[in-house]
Write an enzyme that holds these catalytic residues in place. Structure first.
Site, short mmCIF file in Angstrom:
data_model
loop_
_atom_site.label_atom_id
_atom_site.label_comp_id
_atom_site.label_asym_id
_atom_site.label_seq_id
_atom_site.Cartn_x
_atom_site.Cartn_y
_atom_site.Cartn_z
CG ASP A 1 10.57 -25.06 -3.42
OD1 ASP A 1 11.23 -24.08 -3.01
OD2 ASP A 1 10.99 -25.86 -4.28
CE LYS B 1 9.62 -28.07 -6.91
NZ LYS B 1 9.86 -28.10 -5.44
CE LYS C 1 13.20 -27.23 -7.06
NZ LYS C 1 13.11 -27.06 -5.57
#
Length: 317
Positions: free
Chosen positions: A165, A237, A268
């Site tokens: 991430d 994300k 996400k």
């Protein structure tokens, strides 16, 4: 111009087709590639066809399947069980892994120094091997060099990370330094690929790009999503959850992100998602993963409110 698209509620005040043209022009000028650059990002890169974002170039005829739902999935199976506090101890990380394995969460999301212990702990637990280890890179500001992010990625994968991430370079994106942002993302993606190969992993490493939407305009969010896809990331994300002024994930952000990436990436939602109803709303509006430190609270809410199933986007990753 206001984009007319029935699939987005509420409608966004950004012309996505204009964003595609501007990004293509900017990357063409910086790379000489004649089109949106591929993950190499430099001069001579193979042009990436604009048809990749055809649903944005012609929003009125957008494929509604881009926002359609797959078969119902467990909410628990979409949760990235997260512990990124600077005070986190090894015993707390081990407990996090135990909870993730027991409840069938998608992944644990930890800082780089806790990747190895997370992998070891999960692989020692019943059903623990099903839970992925996600490591944050360039967290939480995204302002370090691409070389630093690539090194972090290499080390995390070597220590057992299955997913990365990374935080996008927010300032560079706001300055419209698109070639730099693209190369920054591609550096992490390429480091993840190399690391997986060196580790002998049969599965590819998933890369998620954190945009920190609360600090960006809608147009900047569109550019960030397109650059993430072009750079080879599998997810975009919403937030780190670490910058108070940015706020957390919003449904409107999730819907815009999913509309932009279409079938080429997943979304996400992270930051402030702490209840079952909030998680379900994110999933029903385009998210495929939920990043949260409140996974236990979410599934407890599902028990009180009924079956813990909903519909999520593209759950093949």
């Amino acid at each position: 111009a206001k984009m007319e698209c029935e699939t987005l509620q509420p409608q966004v005040t950004v012309d996505c087709a204009r964003c595609v043209r501007l990004l293509n022009d900017a990357l063409s000028a910086s790379s000489g590639s004649g089109g949106i650059a591929s993950s190499g990002g430099g001069a001579g890169s193979r042009p990436l066809p604009l048809e990749l974002f055809g649903h944005l170039l012609s929003p009125q005829s957008a494929d509604n399947q881009l926002l359609s739902h797959d078969a119902p999935v467990s909410v628990a199976s979409t949760i990235d069980h997260t512990l990124l506090a600077p005070t986190a101890t090894s015993s707390e990380v081990e407990a996090l892994c135990g909870e993730a394995a027991a409840h069938g969460f998608a992944a644990v999301c930890v800082n780089g120094s806790h990747v190895a212990i997370s992998r070891t702990t999960l692989h020692s637990l019943p059903k623990g091997e099903r839970v992925k280890v996600a490591a944050v890179v360039g967290f939480p500001l995204g302002a370090m060099t691409s070389t630093s992010k690539a090194f972090e990625t290499t080390e995390a994968v070597a220590n057992g990370a299955d997913e990365i991430d990374m935080v996008i370079n927010i300032g560079a994106l706001r300055e419209k330094k698109y070639a730099y942002v693209l190369a920054d993302i591609a550096a992490v993606v390429n480091a993840a690929k190399t690391g997986a190969s060196q580790r002998g992993s049969a599965e590819s490493i998933i890369v998620k790009v954190i945009l920190e939407c609360g600090l960006l305009t809608e147009e900047e969010q569109v550019f960030g999503c397109m650059l993430s896809v072009c750079g080879g990331a599998q997810y975009v994300k919403t937030s780190t959850g670490f910058i108070p002024s940015a706020g957390g994930a919003k449904v409107s952000q999730v819907r815009l992100m999913k509309h932009v990436v279409g079938n080429h990436a997943l979304v996400k939602a992270s930051g402030g998602v702490g209840t079952y109803s909030a998680a379900q709303e994110m999933l029903n509006n385009g998210a495929s993963r939920i990043g949260t430190s409140k996974g236990l609270q979410i599934i407890a809410g599902s028990s009180a409110g009924g079956a813990a199933t909903t519909t999520a986007q593209g759950s093949t990753y």
